[in-house]
Design an enzyme around this catalytic site. Structure first.
Site, PDB file in Angstrom:
ATOM      1  CG  ASN A   1      -4.429  16.279   1.977  1.00 58.32           C
ATOM      2  OD1 ASN A   1      -4.059  15.711   3.002  1.00 58.32           O
ATOM      3  ND2 ASN A   1      -5.643  16.121   1.497  1.00 58.32           N
TER       4      ASN A   1
ATOM      5  CE  LYS B   1       4.647   7.518  -1.504  1.00 54.90           C
ATOM      6  NZ  LYS B   1       3.949   7.855  -0.257  1.00 54.90           N
TER       7      LYS B   1
ATOM      8  CE  LYS C   1       3.997   6.421   6.610  1.00 49.43           C
ATOM      9  NZ  LYS C   1       3.634   7.367   5.545  1.00 49.43           N
TER      10      LYS C   1
ATOM     11  CB  SER D   1      -5.649   4.494   2.555  1.00 48.65           C
ATOM     12  OG  SER D   1      -5.501   5.642   1.751  1.00 48.65           O
TER      13      SER D   1
ATOM     14  CB  THR E   1      -2.249  12.874   6.162  1.00 48.04           C
ATOM     15  OG1 THR E   1      -2.501  11.805   5.245  1.00 48.04           O
ATOM     16  CG2 THR E   1      -0.771  12.912   6.476  1.00 48.04           C
TER      17      THR E   1
ATOM     18  CE  LYS F   1      -4.143   1.819   0.757  1.00 51.92           C
ATOM     19  NZ  LYS F   1      -3.868   2.731  -0.360  1.00 51.92           N
TER      20      LYS F   1
HETATM   21  P1  NAD Z   1       0.377  18.217  -1.439  1.00 53.27           P
HETATM   22  O1  NAD Z   1       0.775  18.125  -2.849  1.00 53.27           O
HETATM   23  O2  NAD Z   1      -1.050  18.364  -1.104  1.00 53.27           O
HETATM   24  O3  NAD Z   1       1.141  19.429  -0.755  1.00 53.27           O
HETATM   25  C1  NAD Z   1       2.515  19.615  -0.809  1.00 53.27           C
HETATM   26  C2  NAD Z   1       2.813  21.022  -0.309  1.00 53.27           C
HETATM   27  O4  NAD Z   1       4.218  21.177  -0.176  1.00 53.27           O
HETATM   28  C3  NAD Z   1       2.326  22.111  -1.247  1.00 53.27           C
HETATM   29  O5  NAD Z   1       1.785  23.176  -0.493  1.00 53.27           O
HETATM   30  C4  NAD Z   1       3.616  22.590  -1.924  1.00 53.27           C
HETATM   31  O6  NAD Z   1       3.545  23.927  -2.337  1.00 53.27           O
HETATM   32  C5  NAD Z   1       4.591  22.403  -0.788  1.00 53.27           C
HETATM   33  N1  NAD Z   1       5.969  22.304  -1.241  1.00 53.27           N
HETATM   34  C6  NAD Z   1       6.480  21.651  -2.319  1.00 53.27           C
HETATM   35  N2  NAD Z   1       7.812  21.850  -2.391  1.00 53.27           N
HETATM   36  C7  NAD Z   1       8.140  22.595  -1.308  1.00 53.27           C
HETATM   37  C8  NAD Z   1       9.344  23.121  -0.801  1.00 53.27           C
HETATM   38  N3  NAD Z   1      10.503  22.894  -1.428  1.00 53.27           N
HETATM   39  N4  NAD Z   1       9.297  23.851   0.343  1.00 53.27           N
HETATM   40  C9  NAD Z   1       8.126  24.074   0.980  1.00 53.27           C
HETATM   41  N5  NAD Z   1       6.958  23.614   0.548  1.00 53.27           N
HETATM   42  C10 NAD Z   1       6.966  22.889  -0.576  1.00 53.27           C
HETATM   43  O7  NAD Z   1       1.028  16.951  -0.725  1.00 53.27           O
HETATM   44  P2  NAD Z   1       0.620  16.261   0.642  1.00 53.27           P
HETATM   45  O8  NAD Z   1      -0.245  15.119   0.313  1.00 53.27           O
HETATM   46  O9  NAD Z   1       0.195  17.279   1.631  1.00 53.27           O
HETATM   47  O10 NAD Z   1       2.027  15.636   1.085  1.00 53.27           O
HETATM   48  C11 NAD Z   1       2.981  16.371   1.849  1.00 53.27           C
HETATM   49  C12 NAD Z   1       3.894  15.400   2.562  1.00 53.27           C
HETATM   50  O11 NAD Z   1       3.113  14.565   3.389  1.00 53.27           O
HETATM   51  C13 NAD Z   1       4.679  14.477   1.636  1.00 53.27           C
HETATM   52  O12 NAD Z   1       5.949  14.206   2.198  1.00 53.27           O
HETATM   53  C14 NAD Z   1       3.850  13.219   1.626  1.00 53.27           C
HETATM   54  O13 NAD Z   1       4.618  12.068   1.299  1.00 53.27           O
HETATM   55  C15 NAD Z   1       3.391  13.217   3.062  1.00 53.27           C
HETATM   56  N6  NAD Z   1       2.212  12.387   3.276  1.00 53.27           N
HETATM   57  C16 NAD Z   1       1.020  12.674   2.674  1.00 53.27           C
HETATM   58  C17 NAD Z   1      -0.070  11.840   2.896  1.00 53.27           C
HETATM   59  C18 NAD Z   1      -1.419  12.099   2.303  1.00 53.27           C
HETATM   60  O14 NAD Z   1      -2.350  11.341   2.605  1.00 53.27           O
HETATM   61  N7  NAD Z   1      -1.619  13.139   1.542  1.00 53.27           N
HETATM   62  C19 NAD Z   1       0.064  10.722   3.726  1.00 53.27           C
HETATM   63  C20 NAD Z   1       1.284  10.475   4.340  1.00 53.27           C
HETATM   64  C21 NAD Z   1       2.350  11.318   4.095  1.00 53.27           C
END
Ligand code: NAD
Length: 429
Positions: free
Chosen positions: A220, A105, A93, A357, A189, A69
């Protein structure tokens, strides 16, 4: 920017903690390399009639505990090593929170902001066409990650169903609600991270009203955790996205900042042109500055490898909640321990996403949708139980919270591997 290859880093951490926690060598051996990795060339028709090629990956890292997953990332910096590291972290995780899953992934090296909506749909469908025999509800279940969302998951599910000629919503999670998505998946998250921070706060007596927070990454995950922390009384003094950040000593109203980001496309511009600019004194800061602010809680919620040996010495927050995956490199992590900076590790802090999920996948297989209250209540139960378990390990074995989480996960994976027999069993010892 990482200190070393992000994948080598991830494996080294498993080897070190596996050894310290007395995990069987078979388990560590099984986690040194991915079970399966598919690389594909996606040829996508652009709106001007030309064809562009994008490299795509899907990794099923380890399935000892169940089907793999993990999310799919659309980002220009996606590499094979990054996908493998993220898939290994997913393996850990899922085991930390006790889900019946292994880790996987996927990713595409692309700047999605440079594509039209139709090009993005063609790319998403091309990804699923390439992976349609590699993923599946009983083998490998993708979900959203950086720069992918519910709509993209919906396109991918639709493509999979067209290829296999049957409705199969459980092939992918994070879908739009009407296509079989779960209530509460969008905030999961951030909500999970909030639960973990509150569990920690309760144990050490951290008071929300005296806690100043900086959040890097306002997508997000970053938005929802910032929103929930603010609702609970924490003061969010800094927020950033890929274009830069803003700082305000009195704290931001997260909901209005989010609304302005939706219309202006960035937080930085919002505060110069939007109405909030007029009511909150603020200054612009860079992403690097945000990490080094003197705050009580730092929340990296963007990408991996943002805290390295280069800036580790300048981090002033005594507490870091890793909402992003892998924001602190392994070498920088040692410095955090030496400097007594507490880290709430990614494998627990951001596990709310994969937990809901799992709920979505379960609902799809049952054909029965849960209420938002049920989802939230069960999410909280799963995460507080996981936190309790690893806090106990952290206290009794005198290891960091990250090491406790890895030890717990490696032992669980080890038990599953052992159940099929190890050298000791076959040699009759
Ligand atoms: P997203 O695309 O919704 O948001 C990413 C954010 O990071 C955006 O606001 C973008 O502008 C910002 N960003 C990108 N590059 C950047 C930088 N260099 N400096 C500062 N900000 C920057 O993605 P998300 O789903 O919120 O994921 C963010 C993190 O959380 C990732 O590491 C992802 O692997 C992790 N994550 C997300 C989920 C999920 O369910 N969405 C679950 C577990 C982990």
């Amino acid at each position: 920017m990482s200190d070393r290859n992000v994948f080598e880093d991830a494996v080294t951490r498993v080897e070190r903690i596996g050894l310290d926690a007395g995990v069987a060598p078979e388990t560590v051996d099984a986690l040194r390399q991915p079970g399966a990795l598919l690389t594909a060339d996606l040829a996508v028709r652009m709106d001007d009639g030309s064809t562009r090629h994008f490299v795509a990956y899907r990794c099923r890292y380890n399935d000892a505990l169940g089907p793999t997953k993990g999310g799919i990332r659309f980002h220009p910096d996606v590499t094979r090593e990054e996908v493998m590291a993220l898939a290994l972290w997913m393996t850990i995780k899922c085991a930390v929170v006790g889900l019946p899953y292994g880790g996987g992934k996927g990713g595409v090296a692309v700047d999605p902001k440079g594509l039209s909506r139709l090009e993005l749909e063609r790319l998403s469908r091309a990804y699923m066409r390439a992976m349609a025999d590699f993923v599946g509800p009983d083998t490998d279940i993708p979900a959203p990650d950086v720069y992918t969302n519910a709509r993209i998951m919906g396109w991918m599910a639709d493509e999979y169903e067209a290829i296999h000629r049957k409705k199969t919503p459980a092939v992918i999670t994070g879908k739009p609600i009407l296509l079989g998505g779960s209530l509460g998946r969008d905030e999961a998250t951030g909500r999970g991270a909030f639960v973990v921070i509150q569990e920690y706060a309760r144990r050490v007596g951290l008071e929300p009203e005296n806690t100043r927070v900086a959040v890097q990454g306002f997508g997000n995950a970053g938005y929802h955790v910032a929103r929930l922390l603010q609702e609970a009384g924490y003061r969010i003094v800094a927020v950033s996205d890929s274009k830069g950040g803003v700082y305000a000593d009195e704290g931001f109203d997260i909901e209005s900042l989010w609304e302005h980001k939706q219309s202006a496309g960035k937080v930085e511009g919002v505060y110069c042109t939007g109405s909030v600019c007029e009511v909150v004194e603020h200054r612009k800061i860079s992403n690097e500055e945000l990490l080094e602010l003197e705050v009580d809680l730092l929340v990296p919620a963007a990408l991996e490898g943002v805290i390295t040996t280069e800036n580790a010495g300048r981090i002033r927050a005594p507490l870091i909640a890793e909402v992003a995956n892998g924001p602190i490199t392994a070498e920088a992590d040692s410095q955090m321990r030496e400097r007594h900076i507490t880290v709430l590790p990614d494998v627990l802090t951001n596990a709310g996403g994969v937990t809901v999920s799992y709920f979505e996948w379960s609902q799809n297989r049952q054909g029965y949708a849960w209420t938002l209250e049920e989802v939230r209540e069960r999410l909280e139960r799963v995460l507080t139980r996981a936190f309790d378990g690893l806090w106990h390990l952290h206290q009794t074995e005198k290891v960091s919270i990250r090491d406790a989480a890895y030890a717990m996960a490696l032992r669980r994976i080890g038990e599953a591997i052992e159940a099929e027999g190890t050298r000791d069993y076959f040699s009759g010892d």
